[in-house]
Design a protein around this motif. Sequence first.
Motif, PDB file in Angstrom:
ATOM      1  N   ASP A 290     -66.047 -77.487   2.435  1.00 47.07           N
ATOM      2  CA  ASP A 290     -66.809 -78.727   2.621  1.00 47.07           C
ATOM      3  C   ASP A 290     -67.330 -78.840   4.050  1.00 47.07           C
ATOM      4  N   LEU A 291     -66.498 -78.471   5.022  1.00 43.58           N
ATOM      5  CA  LEU A 291     -66.931 -78.540   6.415  1.00 43.58           C
ATOM      6  C   LEU A 291     -68.023 -77.513   6.681  1.00 43.58           C
ATOM      7  N   ASP A 292     -67.934 -76.366   6.030  1.00 47.79           N
ATOM      8  CA  ASP A 292     -68.990 -75.371   6.184  1.00 47.79           C
ATOM      9  C   ASP A 292     -70.316 -75.908   5.632  1.00 47.79           C
ATOM     10  N   ASP A 293     -70.258 -76.630   4.517  1.00 48.54           N
ATOM     11  CA  ASP A 293     -71.476 -77.251   3.979  1.00 48.54           C
ATOM     12  C   ASP A 293     -72.055 -78.274   4.945  1.00 48.54           C
ATOM     13  N   LEU A 294     -71.193 -79.007   5.635  1.00 44.16           N
ATOM     14  CA  LEU A 294     -71.671 -79.989   6.611  1.00 44.16           C
ATOM     15  C   LEU A 294     -72.250 -79.306   7.843  1.00 44.16           C
TER      16      LEU A 294
ATOM     17  N   ASN B  93     -80.853 -83.702  18.297  1.00 43.64           N
ATOM     18  CA  ASN B  93     -80.007 -83.986  19.465  1.00 43.64           C
ATOM     19  C   ASN B  93     -79.411 -85.386  19.411  1.00 43.64           C
ATOM     20  N   ARG B  94     -79.779 -86.153  18.404  1.00 45.73           N
ATOM     21  CA  ARG B  94     -79.213 -87.502  18.238  1.00 45.73           C
ATOM     22  C   ARG B  94     -78.748 -87.650  16.784  1.00 45.73           C
ATOM     23  N   ILE B  95     -77.563 -87.119  16.497  1.00 46.02           N
ATOM     24  CA  ILE B  95     -76.978 -87.174  15.161  1.00 46.02           C
ATOM     25  C   ILE B  95     -75.616 -87.853  15.239  1.00 46.02           C
ATOM     26  N   ALA B  96     -75.418 -88.837  14.395  1.00 49.22           N
ATOM     27  CA  ALA B  96     -74.104 -89.468  14.223  1.00 49.22           C
ATOM     28  C   ALA B  96     -73.598 -89.134  12.824  1.00 49.22           C
ATOM     29  N   THR B  97     -72.299 -89.269  12.605  1.00 48.89           N
ATOM     30  CA  THR B  97     -71.732 -89.024  11.284  1.00 48.89           C
ATOM     31  C   THR B  97     -70.821 -90.172  10.902  1.00 48.89           C
ATOM     32  N   MET B  98     -70.734 -90.418   9.601  1.00 51.89           N
ATOM     33  CA  MET B  98     -69.996 -91.582   9.109  1.00 51.89           C
ATOM     34  C   MET B  98     -69.495 -91.304   7.707  1.00 51.89           C
ATOM     35  N   GLY B  99     -68.321 -91.877   7.379  1.00 51.24           N
ATOM     36  CA  GLY B  99     -67.820 -91.797   6.017  1.00 51.24           C
ATOM     37  C   GLY B  99     -66.651 -92.728   5.831  1.00 51.24           C
ATOM     38  N   ALA B 100     -66.318 -92.977   4.555  1.00 50.08           N
ATOM     39  CA  ALA B 100     -65.170 -93.813   4.198  1.00 50.08           C
ATOM     40  C   ALA B 100     -64.236 -93.015   3.309  1.00 50.08           C
ATOM     41  N   SER B 101     -62.929 -93.235   3.474  1.00 51.85           N
ATOM     42  CA  SER B 101     -61.907 -92.536   2.713  1.00 51.85           C
ATOM     43  C   SER B 101     -62.042 -91.039   2.967  1.00 51.85           C
ATOM     44  N   TYR B 102     -62.186 -90.205   1.903  1.00 52.75           N
ATOM     45  CA  TYR B 102     -62.408 -88.782   2.150  1.00 52.75           C
ATOM     46  C   TYR B 102     -63.592 -88.576   3.099  1.00 52.75           C
ATOM     47  N   GLY B 103     -64.657 -89.392   2.957  1.00 56.20           N
ATOM     48  CA  GLY B 103     -65.802 -89.267   3.844  1.00 56.20           C
ATOM     49  C   GLY B 103     -65.435 -89.502   5.300  1.00 56.20           C
TER      50      GLY B 103
ATOM     51  N   PHE C  56     -62.451 -88.726   6.575  1.00 52.91           N
ATOM     52  CA  PHE C  56     -61.811 -87.453   6.931  1.00 52.91           C
ATOM     53  C   PHE C  56     -62.863 -86.417   7.295  1.00 52.91           C
ATOM     54  N   ALA C  57     -63.917 -86.303   6.470  1.00 57.66           N
ATOM     55  CA  ALA C  57     -64.954 -85.305   6.719  1.00 57.66           C
ATOM     56  C   ALA C  57     -65.727 -85.607   8.005  1.00 57.66           C
ATOM     57  N   ALA C  58     -66.005 -86.889   8.261  1.00 63.59           N
ATOM     58  CA  ALA C  58     -66.702 -87.257   9.499  1.00 63.59           C
ATOM     59  C   ALA C  58     -65.856 -86.913  10.726  1.00 63.59           C
ATOM     60  N   LEU C  59     -64.570 -87.210  10.673  1.00 67.35           N
ATOM     61  CA  LEU C  59     -63.680 -86.869  11.787  1.00 67.35           C
ATOM     62  C   LEU C  59     -63.595 -85.356  11.963  1.00 67.35           C
ATOM     63  N   SER C  60     -63.598 -84.620  10.848  1.00 67.86           N
ATOM     64  CA  SER C  60     -63.571 -83.154  10.936  1.00 67.86           C
ATOM     65  C   SER C  60     -64.830 -82.633  11.610  1.00 67.86           C
ATOM     66  N   CYS C  61     -65.982 -83.248  11.305  1.00 65.52           N
ATOM     67  CA  CYS C  61     -67.222 -82.862  11.985  1.00 65.52           C
ATOM     68  C   CYS C  61     -67.104 -83.052  13.489  1.00 65.52           C
TER      69      CYS C  61
ATOM     70  N   GLN D 162     -50.855 -75.364   5.975  1.00 63.57           N
ATOM     71  CA  GLN D 162     -52.294 -75.336   5.761  1.00 63.57           C
ATOM     72  C   GLN D 162     -52.888 -76.732   5.870  1.00 63.57           C
ATOM     73  N   LEU D 163     -52.203 -77.734   5.339  1.00 62.72           N
ATOM     74  CA  LEU D 163     -52.719 -79.094   5.409  1.00 62.72           C
ATOM     75  C   LEU D 163     -52.846 -79.565   6.854  1.00 62.72           C
ATOM     76  N   MET D 164     -51.861 -79.238   7.691  1.00 59.24           N
ATOM     77  CA  MET D 164     -51.957 -79.620   9.104  1.00 59.24           C
ATOM     78  C   MET D 164     -53.071 -78.838   9.792  1.00 59.24           C
ATOM     79  N   GLN D 165     -53.249 -77.576   9.396  1.00 64.28           N
ATOM     80  CA  GLN D 165     -54.287 -76.761  10.006  1.00 64.28           C
ATOM     81  C   GLN D 165     -55.688 -77.303   9.694  1.00 64.28           C
ATOM     82  N   ARG D 166     -55.815 -78.073   8.599  1.00 65.45           N
ATOM     83  CA  ARG D 166     -57.101 -78.669   8.216  1.00 65.45           C
ATOM     84  C   ARG D 166     -57.200 -80.155   8.581  1.00 65.45           C
ATOM     85  N   SER D 167     -56.209 -80.714   9.237  1.00 68.34           N
ATOM     86  CA  SER D 167     -56.185 -82.151   9.549  1.00 68.34           C
ATOM     87  C   SER D 167     -56.948 -82.451  10.834  1.00 68.34           C
ATOM     88  N   PRO D 168     -57.793 -83.481  10.858  1.00 66.21           N
ATOM     89  CA  PRO D 168     -58.509 -83.830  12.086  1.00 66.21           C
ATOM     90  C   PRO D 168     -57.593 -84.105  13.274  1.00 66.21           C
TER      91      PRO D 168
END
Length: 600
Positions: A430-434, A450-460, A462-467, A515-521
């Motif tokens: 999923d992060l590779d897709d982002l 050069n001006r990109i923000a990211t946002m999400g709720a719940s799983y989203g 998590f994905a925004a923080l991973s970005c 593995q879960l910790m390795q993927r945690s933001p």
Amino acid sequence: MPDYLDFVPQQRFQPALALAPDASMVAYSSNADGHYDLWVAPLTGGDPRKVTALPGRSVRQIAWSPDSKELVFTADHEGDEQYRLYRIGLGDVDAVDISIGPECQRVLAASPFDATGRYLAYAANDRDPAVQDLLIRDLLDGGERRITPPLDVVFEPSGISPDGRWLLAAGFRSNTDISAYLIDLTEPDSEPVCVTARYGEGVFDPSVWAADSAGFYLLTDLWGEFTAAAYLPLPPGEMQLVAQHDWDVELLDASDGTLAWSVNEAGRSVLYLGHQGTTKIHPDVPPGVITAVALSTDAQTAVMLIDSATRPNEIAAVDVSGGFRYLTDARPPALRVVDPVTPQMVTYPAASGRDVHALLYRPNVPGPHPVLLSIHGGPEAQERPGYTRSGLYQYLLSQGVAVLAPNIAGSTGYGSAHQKLIYRDWGGIDLDDLDHAVRYLQATPDLDANRIATMGASYGGFAALSCLARLPYPWAAGVSICGPTNLVTLAKASPPTWKAFVATVLGDPDNDADQLMQRSPVTYADAITAPLFVLQGARDPRVPRAESDQLVTRLRNRGVEVRYDVFPDEGHGFANRDNELRAYSQIAEFLIDHLQAPAR
């Protein structure tokens, strides 16, 4: 120029809709008065009426009694996802709590009553927090019959057959492994029987009984990547294909020999009607996203919840022979003076030769535009062309901000293989897709990469923080609404009935902890430098507040700009309208401030 609140719908709805058996009224859950209360509206038009006022509680599921004189519903308290069961007559002032036992998860059947109105079917985990049993309540004498599920199966009741003999239920192991079960109600000691076992693992999601009780309709992926509508005759016989398309059939109802189903065509819904071997598309339903549909008992009328990018979610009615009318009007004042934007459906290349579908919203003014990369929750969900986040998209567009909303690996709507890609791989494919989404933005004219923000709720979230933590781009800002930061904690804190589901989709918190910790933001928190806005419900039963506390403390100790808002009376998302409007007003201000500032 309108401000954000001018884009907010007049009311929002829960995805719960019930049409009275006599087709006189529709019942729904609306936050028009601040909380999600139970309302009814006449089908022929006229003013709606609020039926309940339960302070702090949100109505989630609704069903009519067979005589159209009473309603039953579930409601939780301040988003805690612990539901009470209520009953109220149309002439009553107060609802009666008919729950037995403690606060727990309770799930009403889609058609919970038998034909007499005496027996009510629902599910609950009151006996064992990790097990969701089926229950049949006798509303005359208060007695109950309990049916326990097989190991690692979560039961959700579908309905009692019209002749009163059978209870139909879905047995969930995951969203891509659903079986159909029958329980013989005429035999006191009968066990649940899986009537789709011979077809193996897959989606066999029961929907509605045939009027003669000779079989039932269901959604299944038996014939391919996408779900189709099918019919399974009893005792059971051979499954019969009813409707198959190149996209998912996602909603299905049947009445008096007529079938109604919606097809998710790249995010947009198309309503089909079938009768005596003839199939047609309803000609008058406007483009949009249908999230609920119900046929009248005479099959002459259907009601639906329908959403679109340019008009908020509404309740509408259609005549099967033709015609469409809105029963509600939630349009905000800004839509009278601003031309709303319809998104462009785009694809961009990803790894392994895949293409990712996305919605691209471009402002109606010349660019280059800053961009919000908005990530849906789930992850088994879909970004669709609706009036998203209480008008936030349309407000940002009016301010010159573009929005890209991708359906990355794990999203529904693009086949079961695409959906399963994220199983036990959160923060991977999923992060590779982002990452490829950002590359797409960099190569797209009129967008300012050069001006990109990211946002999400719940799983989203998590994905925004991973970005922010793991993708090496100069992010302008980030927003996380109840986003998990620690996948081990998330797996452990999930509702007990989800244990097998979580192990399949996310991972086992004991066996897969590394593995879960390795993927945690939170593991990469020291790499976050962009300004961040974190919103958290203090009563969140899925993502503990301590996760957000820990991340915010670490970032602030490093001098990172963090805004942190905790809502004491909210759970996983917003049930209180005032809280939701305050939150999105502040999110809008935060994003505009950072996206319209000079590039970092």
